[in-house]
Structure formats: structure tokens, C-alpha cells
Design a protein around this motif. Structure first.
Motif, PDB file in Angstrom:
ATOM      1  N   THR A  20       0.837  -1.195   0.000  1.00 14.11           N
ATOM      2  CA  THR A  20       0.000   0.000   0.000  1.00 14.11           C
ATOM      3  C   THR A  20       0.875   1.249   0.000  1.00 14.11           C
ATOM      4  O   THR A  20       1.779   1.387   0.820  1.00 14.11           O
ATOM      5  CB  THR A  20      -0.937   0.014   1.217  1.00 14.11           C
ATOM      6  OG1 THR A  20      -1.814  -1.110   1.150  1.00 14.11           O
ATOM      7  CG2 THR A  20      -1.772   1.285   1.253  1.00 14.11           C
ATOM      8  N   MET A  21       0.602   2.158  -0.935  1.00 15.40           N
ATOM      9  CA  MET A  21       1.359   3.409  -1.021  1.00 15.40           C
ATOM     10  C   MET A  21       0.566   4.530  -0.364  1.00 15.40           C
ATOM     11  O   MET A  21      -0.658   4.609  -0.528  1.00 15.40           O
ATOM     12  CB  MET A  21       1.664   3.746  -2.481  1.00 15.40           C
ATOM     13  CG  MET A  21       2.576   2.735  -3.165  1.00 15.40           C
ATOM     14  SD  MET A  21       2.948   3.164  -4.894  1.00 15.40           S
ATOM     15  CE  MET A  21       1.439   2.598  -5.693  1.00 15.40           C
ATOM     16  N   LEU A  22       1.263   5.407   0.358  1.00 11.10           N
ATOM     17  CA  LEU A  22       0.612   6.458   1.138  1.00 11.10           C
ATOM     18  C   LEU A  22       1.162   7.823   0.774  1.00 11.10           C
ATOM     19  O   LEU A  22       2.341   7.972   0.459  1.00 11.10           O
ATOM     20  CB  LEU A  22       0.810   6.216   2.639  1.00 11.10           C
ATOM     21  CG  LEU A  22       0.352   4.871   3.194  1.00 11.10           C
ATOM     22  CD1 LEU A  22       0.704   4.770   4.665  1.00 11.10           C
ATOM     23  CD2 LEU A  22      -1.149   4.679   2.987  1.00 11.10           C
ATOM     24  N   LEU A  23       0.281   8.821   0.853  1.00  9.45           N
ATOM     25  CA  LEU A  23       0.681  10.196   0.591  1.00  9.45           C
ATOM     26  C   LEU A  23      -0.123  11.101   1.523  1.00  9.45           C
ATOM     27  O   LEU A  23      -1.346  11.159   1.416  1.00  9.45           O
ATOM     28  CB  LEU A  23       0.407  10.556  -0.872  1.00  9.45           C
ATOM     29  CG  LEU A  23       1.179  11.733  -1.436  1.00  9.45           C
ATOM     30  CD1 LEU A  23       2.656  11.364  -1.623  1.00  9.45           C
ATOM     31  CD2 LEU A  23       0.593  12.143  -2.776  1.00  9.45           C
ATOM     32  N   ALA A  49      -4.417   6.740   0.323  1.00  7.46           N
ATOM     33  CA  ALA A  49      -3.964   5.350   0.268  1.00  7.46           C
ATOM     34  C   ALA A  49      -4.193   4.809  -1.131  1.00  7.46           C
ATOM     35  O   ALA A  49      -5.285   4.936  -1.692  1.00  7.46           O
ATOM     36  CB  ALA A  49      -4.707   4.499   1.292  1.00  7.46           C
ATOM     37  N   CYS A  50      -3.143   4.215  -1.701  1.00  7.29           N
ATOM     38  CA  CYS A  50      -3.216   3.590  -3.021  1.00  7.29           C
ATOM     39  C   CYS A  50      -2.959   2.104  -2.841  1.00  7.29           C
ATOM     40  O   CYS A  50      -1.887   1.701  -2.382  1.00  7.29           O
ATOM     41  CB  CYS A  50      -2.192   4.219  -3.968  1.00  7.29           C
ATOM     42  SG  CYS A  50      -2.040   3.378  -5.551  1.00  7.29           S
ATOM     43  N   ARG A  51      -3.940   1.283  -3.225  1.00 10.02           N
ATOM     44  CA  ARG A  51      -3.850  -0.163  -3.023  1.00 10.02           C
ATOM     45  C   ARG A  51      -3.933  -0.882  -4.365  1.00 10.02           C
ATOM     46  O   ARG A  51      -4.779  -0.560  -5.198  1.00 10.02           O
ATOM     47  CB  ARG A  51      -4.977  -0.648  -2.105  1.00 10.02           C
ATOM     48  CG  ARG A  51      -5.060   0.095  -0.770  1.00 10.02           C
ATOM     49  CD  ARG A  51      -6.235  -0.414   0.059  1.00 10.02           C
ATOM     50  NE  ARG A  51      -6.348   0.269   1.340  1.00 10.02           N
ATOM     51  CZ  ARG A  51      -7.156   1.307   1.575  1.00 10.02           C
ATOM     52  NH1 ARG A  51      -7.928   1.770   0.582  1.00 10.02           N
ATOM     53  NH2 ARG A  51      -7.200   1.862   2.760  1.00 10.02           N
ATOM     54  N   ALA A  52      -3.069  -1.853  -4.554  1.00 15.10           N
ATOM     55  CA  ALA A  52      -3.088  -2.662  -5.772  1.00 15.10           C
ATOM     56  C   ALA A  52      -4.096  -3.791  -5.626  1.00 15.10           C
ATOM     57  O   ALA A  52      -4.120  -4.486  -4.602  1.00 15.10           O
ATOM     58  CB  ALA A  52      -1.704  -3.227  -6.050  1.00 15.10           C
ATOM     59  N   VAL A  53      -4.927  -3.956  -6.656  1.00  9.25           N
ATOM     60  CA  VAL A  53      -5.942  -5.009  -6.679  1.00  9.25           C
ATOM     61  C   VAL A  53      -5.718  -5.832  -7.941  1.00  9.25           C
ATOM     62  O   VAL A  53      -5.718  -5.288  -9.047  1.00  9.25           O
ATOM     63  CB  VAL A  53      -7.367  -4.422  -6.664  1.00  9.25           C
ATOM     64  CG1 VAL A  53      -8.403  -5.539  -6.672  1.00  9.25           C
ATOM     65  CG2 VAL A  53      -7.561  -3.519  -5.458  1.00  9.25           C
ATOM     66  N   ASP A  54      -5.511  -7.118  -7.789  1.00 10.67           N
ATOM     67  CA  ASP A  54      -5.284  -8.001  -8.944  1.00 10.67           C
ATOM     68  C   ASP A  54      -4.092  -7.548  -9.777  1.00 10.67           C
ATOM     69  O   ASP A  54      -4.101  -7.647 -11.017  1.00 10.67           O
ATOM     70  CB  ASP A  54      -6.538  -8.074  -9.831  1.00 10.67           C
ATOM     71  CG  ASP A  54      -7.746  -8.637  -9.090  1.00 10.67           C
ATOM     72  OD1 ASP A  54      -7.525  -9.486  -8.209  1.00 10.67           O
ATOM     73  OD2 ASP A  54      -8.876  -8.205  -9.371  1.00 10.67           O
ATOM     74  N   PHE A  63      -7.890   4.169  -5.007  1.00 10.44           N
ATOM     75  CA  PHE A  63      -7.449   5.320  -4.226  1.00 10.44           C
ATOM     76  C   PHE A  63      -8.549   5.726  -3.257  1.00 10.44           C
ATOM     77  O   PHE A  63      -9.733   5.773  -3.611  1.00 10.44           O
ATOM     78  CB  PHE A  63      -7.126   6.502  -5.150  1.00 10.44           C
ATOM     79  CG  PHE A  63      -6.020   6.212  -6.129  1.00 10.44           C
ATOM     80  CD1 PHE A  63      -4.697   6.462  -5.808  1.00 10.44           C
ATOM     81  CD2 PHE A  63      -6.315   5.663  -7.371  1.00 10.44           C
ATOM     82  CE1 PHE A  63      -3.681   6.176  -6.708  1.00 10.44           C
ATOM     83  CE2 PHE A  63      -5.300   5.382  -8.283  1.00 10.44           C
ATOM     84  CZ  PHE A  63      -3.982   5.640  -7.943  1.00 10.44           C
ATOM     85  N   SER A  64      -8.147   6.031  -2.029  1.00  6.51           N
ATOM     86  CA  SER A  64      -9.093   6.530  -1.040  1.00  6.51           C
ATOM     87  C   SER A  64      -8.368   7.442  -0.063  1.00  6.51           C
ATOM     88  O   SER A  64      -7.140   7.367   0.092  1.00  6.51           O
ATOM     89  CB  SER A  64      -9.780   5.379  -0.295  1.00  6.51           C
ATOM     90  OG  SER A  64      -8.821   4.590   0.389  1.00  6.51           O
TER      91      SER A  64
END
Length: 380
Positions: free
Chosen positions: A72-75, A84-89, A95-96
Motif C-alpha cells: 500500500t502506497m501512502l501520501l 492510500a493507493c492499493r493494488a488489486v489483482d 485510491f481513497s
């Protein structure tokens, strides 16, 4: 404003480049007020926001019902929310925005972006405006810049740039001018300036020699100081150098920044030194077999000071104050949220002017007269 960078192996085969802001990364807002990281361990990871501009730093956990993945990448944003940036598949990224709501964590879902390949999407460093957040999707032949927070309709593409891009350094205080390291076809890597208000208009930024790989690592808008990495002095071997935004003077490669048995990476520049790039303090992360420590250096000096990092330093992160104090974040079992203050040793030698190297020949090393960086109105 504090410029920060964390580096690792670059995707284009280059030696160093910004790392994705995943587990272990500590990302600070451009104004130094907030930071974010993934805290916890094992399968119990959660987002943690730090407040840095008060009398004492403090951390606010932002856990959700589902633990975060290590990737998970955070800014952090200037209003205290955390992107929060989360990779799915693998290729799809959601992004949320996370924020505290009393004892709970609020979450605002923004949308998603499909990347051309796993690992191709990265978050760019925090924008100087503190409101917008950008992501970069790099393909083999083109790179897309996305506005993923701060827009009106969720993630939206803002620029399509020819070539494979890495890096990401802001050149101004409005979040308009962005520097990227671009490779066209099989040519060398060259830093270019991207104007986000002109649809991603690209202009040259660094051109030390025609065949050299020239990457920009940090830039300070107050002084114009640039920190870069290039193999121009010795093809096949990268060196740290410095130049001045808009100057035609040659880029310099100080010997004191060259360590044969360690990797040296700049991560913060002292702000507030208006039009005085030689006086700016630069903080460097030094990694060797014995561990990691901190280097402190100024372009006007021919010496780099080596200082021990505090226990639990979140390596590669920190911020300068305008009066020259380097603040390093650390987390230990006894002090889970701390800032250590480092000052340059008082017994440094009298600075001597650095001689301009005679080789290699430097042709228009920082050709900013070609880039749209002056006489511009701030973004409205």
C-alpha cells in the motif's frame, strides 16, 4: 518547504530512483506539517499519520477493518488526510482518503486506475500545494500522469508524455512544474520539465553531455539548488552533482560526495536560502555494510560531515528547518513517534570555492532558459 526523497533500484535500469511509498517508507508533506507511513508488523499493518508542526510530534493510527497490504502506497495531504493507493489483482489500483473521525477511521473512496503492468504505477512526491496528489503510470513507450486526489471527478489523466519516465521532483511552489527522468527509445535518461497547466508540455532540463544519463534527485525553489546523479564524469559510473536552476555554470561533482564503499543519497535540502544555493544545507543518507548514517554538506564546503542517525531512524526521511536544524523521524519500542534534531558540527573548516572541473566538457548543463519556469503566474 522540505524536499524529501527515498531511493531504490529504478525500473528503467538506472542506478537509483524514487521508491514506491509502501511499507517502510515515511512520506512528509511539502510544508513539513504531516507525514504518513505503514505501521504495525506481519499481517497487522495499518496507516499511521504523524503531526510534525506542533511542540512535539504525535502519531494518529488510522486502522480499517481490513489490514493493509505491505505494498500500500501512502501520501499525506496538507489538511491531515492520507491518500492510500492499493493494488488489486496486480494492475488495478484503488485510491481513497483516510482521516480520523473520533475513535474511528473515515474513508472516502476516490476511484481506481488501471496500470499497463504490475508495478508500473507509483505515487509522485507530495505536491507543493498540499491539496492535489498525482500518480505516474510508466509504459515502455509513453507515461501517463494522473491526478488522483484534488480533482472534481476522481482520478483523471492530466498528461501523456512520450517515453518511459521515472523519478519525480517538484520545481516550484504551486505544483505546476514537475521534473521527470525520461528515456526515449534506447537513448540516455534525461531530466525534463513538465508543465501540468499546459497539458504536460515537455522541455529539456538537464543536458550534461549528449550520451550521459542525467537524473534529477532534489530541487529547492527558494535557492534554485539542484541535486542530480549523472555518469557524465565517468561513463558507466554514476556520481552525485549539483547545479543551479536557470544557471549556465557547469554542474559540479564534489569528491566529498563520492564514497567507494557506500551508497550516498540526498533526501532533504534546507529551505529559505533565497538565491543562495551554495549556502543550502543538504542531508544525505549513507548506506554501507556497517549500516546507515547521515551526511550533512553544503555546496560551499569541500567536506561532508558524517553523523550517527538516531536509533529507530526511518531511514531516508527528514526535514530541515530554515535556521539549519535537521529533524529526523524515528520510532522505537520506547518512543514510537519521535523527531531527533541534528546540527552541523561547529568546527567545520572555512569553506573554499570548489574548482570547476575541466572534464568532462559540459554543454548547457542546466538549460532552464528553454524551460517555462519563469515569468509565470501561480496556478489559480
Amino acid at each position: 518547504m522540505t524536499a524529501c526523497a527515498i531511493e531504490t533500484a529504478a525500473g528503467d535500469g538506472g542506478p537509483m530512483g524514487p521508491a514506491p511509498a509502501g511499507h517502510g517508507a515515511f512520506t512528509i508533506t511539502a510544508n513539513g506539517a504531516y507525514a504518513a507511513r505503514l505501521a504495525g508488523s506481519g499481517d497487522a499493518l495499518y496507516v499511521e499519520r504523524w503531526t510534525l508542526d506542533g511542540p512535539e510530534p504525535y502519531a494518529v493510527p488510522l486502522p480499517l477493518a481490513q489490514p493493509e497490504e505491505p505494498g500500500t502506497m501512502l501520501l499525506p495531504l496538507a489538511d491531515g488526510r492520507v491518500l492510500a493507493c492499493r493494488a488489486v489483482d496486480g494492475r488495478r489500483h484503488t485510491f481513497s482518503l483516510l482521516y480520523p473521525t473520533g475513535p474511528e477511521t473515515g474513508e472516502m473512496v476516490l476511484g481506481s486506475v488501471e496500470a499497463p503492468a504490475p508495478g508500473a504505477l507509483v505515487l509522485l512526491p507530495p505536491s507543493p500545494d498540499g491539496i492535489c496528489a498525482y500518480a505516474m503510470c510508466a509504459g515502455p513507450d509513453s507515461t501517463t500522469l494522473w491526478l488522483v486526489a484534488g480533482g472534481a471527478f476522481g482520478p483523471e489523466p492530466v498528461a501523456e508524455i512520450r517515453g518511459h519516465c521515472t523519478g519525480g521532483v517538484w520545481l516550484d511552489r504551486t505544483g505546476r512544474m514537475l521534473a521527470l527522468d525520461r528515456r526515449l527509445d534506447d537513448g540516455p535518461v534525461k531530466a525534463v520539465a513538465v508543465d501540468l497547466e499546459r497539458g504536460g508540455e515537455v522541455t529539456p532540463l538537464l543536458q550534461i553531455t549528449e550520451d550521459s544519463d542525467d537524473r534529477l534527485l532534489l530541487a529547492d525553489p527558494d535557492s534554485g539548488l539542484l541535486l542530480l546523479r549523472s555518469d557524465a564524469p565517468s561513463p558507466g559510473h554514476d556520481r552525485l552533482g549539483w547545479g543551479v536552476l536557470g544557471s549556465l555554470l557547469p554542474v559540479r561533482f564534489p569528491e566529498c560526495l563520492r564514497l567507494d564503499d557506500a551508497a550516498v543519497t540526498p533526501f532533504a535540502v534546507q529551505p529559505g536560502q533565497v538565491l543562495m544555493p551554495e549556502s543550502c544545507g543538504v542531508a544525505l543518507r549513507i548506506d554501507a555494510a556497517a549500516g546507515s548514517w547521515v551526511g550533512m554538506w553544503r555546496p560551499s564546503s569541500r567536506r561532508m560531515h558524517h553523523l550517527a542517525a538516531p536509533a529507530g531512524w526511518l531511514a531516508g526521511s527528514g526535514l530541515w528547518t530554515a535556521d539549519g536544524v535537521l529533524r529526523l523521524p524515528y520510532a522505537t519500542a520506547g518512543a514510537p513517534c519521535g523527531l531527533a534534531a541534528l546540527e552541523e558540527p561547529a568546527d567545520q573548516p572555512v569553506p573554499e570555492p570548489e574548482p570547476v572541473p575541466e572534464a568532462p566538457k559540459v554543454c548547457r548543463p542546466v538549460p532552464l532558459q528553454q524551460a517555462p519556469l519563469t515569468d509565470r503566474k501561480p496556478a489559480g
